[in-house]
Design a protein around this motif. Sequence first.
Motif, PDB file in Angstrom:
ATOM      1  N   ASN A 162       0.850  -1.192   0.000  1.00 29.13           N
ATOM      2  CA  ASN A 162       0.000   0.000   0.000  1.00 29.13           C
ATOM      3  C   ASN A 162       0.885   1.241   0.000  1.00 29.13           C
ATOM      4  N   LEU A 163       0.779   2.062  -1.050  1.00 28.32           N
ATOM      5  CA  LEU A 163       1.592   3.268  -1.189  1.00 28.32           C
ATOM      6  C   LEU A 163       0.744   4.495  -0.882  1.00 28.32           C
ATOM      7  N   LEU A 164       1.172   5.272   0.114  1.00 26.62           N
ATOM      8  CA  LEU A 164       0.457   6.475   0.511  1.00 26.62           C
ATOM      9  C   LEU A 164       1.365   7.692   0.366  1.00 26.62           C
ATOM     10  N   SER A 165       0.773   8.797  -0.052  1.00 21.88           N
ATOM     11  CA  SER A 165       1.526  10.047  -0.116  1.00 21.88           C
ATOM     12  C   SER A 165       0.558  11.185  -0.394  1.00 21.88           C
ATOM     13  N   SER A 166       1.042  12.402  -0.301  1.00 18.00           N
ATOM     14  CA  SER A 166       0.253  13.548  -0.718  1.00 18.00           C
ATOM     15  C   SER A 166       0.303  13.652  -2.241  1.00 18.00           C
ATOM     16  N   PRO A 167      -0.572  14.460  -2.867  1.00 16.55           N
ATOM     17  CA  PRO A 167      -0.527  14.609  -4.321  1.00 16.55           C
ATOM     18  C   PRO A 167       0.815  15.202  -4.764  1.00 16.55           C
ATOM     19  N   GLY A 168       1.313  14.728  -5.886  1.00 20.71           N
ATOM     20  CA  GLY A 168       2.526  15.303  -6.451  1.00 20.71           C
ATOM     21  C   GLY A 168       3.817  14.871  -5.816  1.00 20.71           C
ATOM     22  N   SER A 169       3.783  13.805  -5.030  1.00 20.01           N
ATOM     23  CA  SER A 169       4.999  13.355  -4.349  1.00 20.01           C
ATOM     24  C   SER A 169       5.945  12.610  -5.286  1.00 20.01           C
ATOM     25  N   GLY A 170       5.438  12.168  -6.425  1.00 17.74           N
ATOM     26  CA  GLY A 170       6.256  11.412  -7.355  1.00 17.74           C
ATOM     27  C   GLY A 170       6.114   9.915  -7.217  1.00 17.74           C
ATOM     28  N   LYS A 171       5.049   9.440  -6.554  1.00 18.97           N
ATOM     29  CA  LYS A 171       4.937   7.998  -6.346  1.00 18.97           C
ATOM     30  C   LYS A 171       4.638   7.243  -7.627  1.00 18.97           C
ATOM     31  N   THR A 172       3.930   7.885  -8.582  1.00 18.98           N
ATOM     32  CA  THR A 172       3.660   7.205  -9.847  1.00 18.98           C
ATOM     33  C   THR A 172       4.951   6.981 -10.631  1.00 18.98           C
ATOM     34  N   ALA A 173       5.792   8.010 -10.682  1.00 22.16           N
ATOM     35  CA  ALA A 173       7.076   7.881 -11.382  1.00 22.16           C
ATOM     36  C   ALA A 173       7.950   6.816 -10.727  1.00 22.16           C
ATOM     37  N   LEU A 174       7.983   6.817  -9.398  1.00 13.92           N
ATOM     38  CA  LEU A 174       8.773   5.819  -8.682  1.00 13.92           C
ATOM     39  C   LEU A 174       8.217   4.426  -8.938  1.00 13.92           C
ATOM     40  N   LEU A 227       3.455  -9.771  -6.415  1.00 13.76           N
ATOM     41  CA  LEU A 227       3.335  -8.496  -5.708  1.00 13.76           C
ATOM     42  C   LEU A 227       2.243  -7.657  -6.341  1.00 13.76           C
ATOM     43  N   LEU A 228       1.397  -7.097  -5.513  1.00  7.42           N
ATOM     44  CA  LEU A 228       0.371  -6.164  -5.968  1.00  7.42           C
ATOM     45  C   LEU A 228       0.649  -4.811  -5.326  1.00  7.42           C
ATOM     46  N   PHE A 229       0.999  -3.836  -6.148  1.00  5.09           N
ATOM     47  CA  PHE A 229       1.222  -2.485  -5.655  1.00  5.09           C
ATOM     48  C   PHE A 229      -0.077  -1.694  -5.800  1.00  5.09           C
ATOM     49  N   VAL A 230      -0.525  -1.091  -4.700  1.00  5.42           N
ATOM     50  CA  VAL A 230      -1.730  -0.266  -4.719  1.00  5.42           C
ATOM     51  C   VAL A 230      -1.316   1.180  -4.477  1.00  5.42           C
ATOM     52  N   GLU A 231      -1.523   2.010  -5.482  1.00  2.91           N
ATOM     53  CA  GLU A 231      -1.235   3.438  -5.353  1.00  2.91           C
ATOM     54  C   GLU A 231      -2.508   4.118  -4.863  1.00  2.91           C
ATOM     55  N   ASN A 232      -2.523   4.443  -3.578  1.00  2.00           N
ATOM     56  CA  ASN A 232      -3.717   5.003  -2.958  1.00  2.00           C
ATOM     57  C   ASN A 232      -3.959   6.429  -3.456  1.00  2.00           C
TER      58      ASN A 232
END
Length: 281
Positions: free
Chosen positions: A35-47, A115-120
Amino acid sequence: MCRVVDLQQAVLAKNDATAHLLRTHLDARGTTLVNLLSSPGSGKTALLEGELLRARERSVPVAALTADLATENDATRLARSRVPVKQVLTDGLCHLEAAMLAGHLDGWLPDDTRLLFVENVGNLVCPASYDLGETLRVVLASVTEGEDKPLKYPTAFGLAQLVVITKTDLAEAVEFDERAFRANVERVNPGVEVVLTSARRGQGTGVLLDRALAAAEGAALHTPVMARRPDAGHPHAHTDAGHTHAHTDAGHTHAHTEAAHMGHTHAPAADTVAAPAAPRS
C-alpha cells in the motif's frame, strides 16, 4: 458527538474485518499487497513505474492498481511497464477501502501475481485510517514538501513500515534538510527505515521492489509503536494532531460514518488499461 465517534469506530472495525479477510485470501494465493500512501505530487507514480519495470526485468510477476478521484492518467503511465494495471475512480472519495479494493481485484488480478502495488489516492489523512489488507505499508514524501511533514501527519507516518523520500535531485535547490526530516520521522515512528530515491536520476531504483519481495518471503517487518498500543484495536484513529478532519472533494463532503458508506455506490473502476502486447520477461 459520541454517536459520531461510535459510527466512525464501526466503519473502521468493519473495514478492518474485511481487510483481514482480504489479506488472508491474498496470502493463500501467494500475493503480497503493498500500500503506497503520499500527498498529491509526491512522485509515487514515477517511482512505481520504475519499480514495475525493474520487476519485469527480474521476471517477478507484479500488478498495479491505482486510485484517483478522476482521470486515468496514472494508469496510462504505469501501463508503459507492460504489467497488468487497473485504474479505480473513487467518485470523489478521498481514499480506498478494503471492500472497494476487494471488489476491483475480483476477476482481474492474474493468478500468478507475486506483488500487488496499490497506489492510494493522493492524501495523507484519509488513507492512513484504512487497512487495505496490505503486508507492507509505505509512505512517501518529496523533498519539496518540507521537513515537518511527518509531524503534520503523524498517523500516516506513524503507521508506516517504510518511509521513502522522493525527488532527491531537487534537494539542494529547495534546501531540504534530510537530517531534520529523519529526526521528525523518528519522533513519530522510532526505528522505521527511511530510503532516498530519485526517479529522474535512478537513485534508489529497485529498493521498494526489494523490500516488497522481502516482505513476500516472510522477512520481519518494522512494527510501528503506534500499532503496538493496547488501544490500537484501532491504530488508525481518523485524526491527526488531535483534530478530526472533514473531507471535501469536488464539492462533496464525505463523512466517515457508517451512514455515509452504507448504501453509497462508488463509481466502477475504469476499464483496465491494456499494456502494450509483449511477453512478460
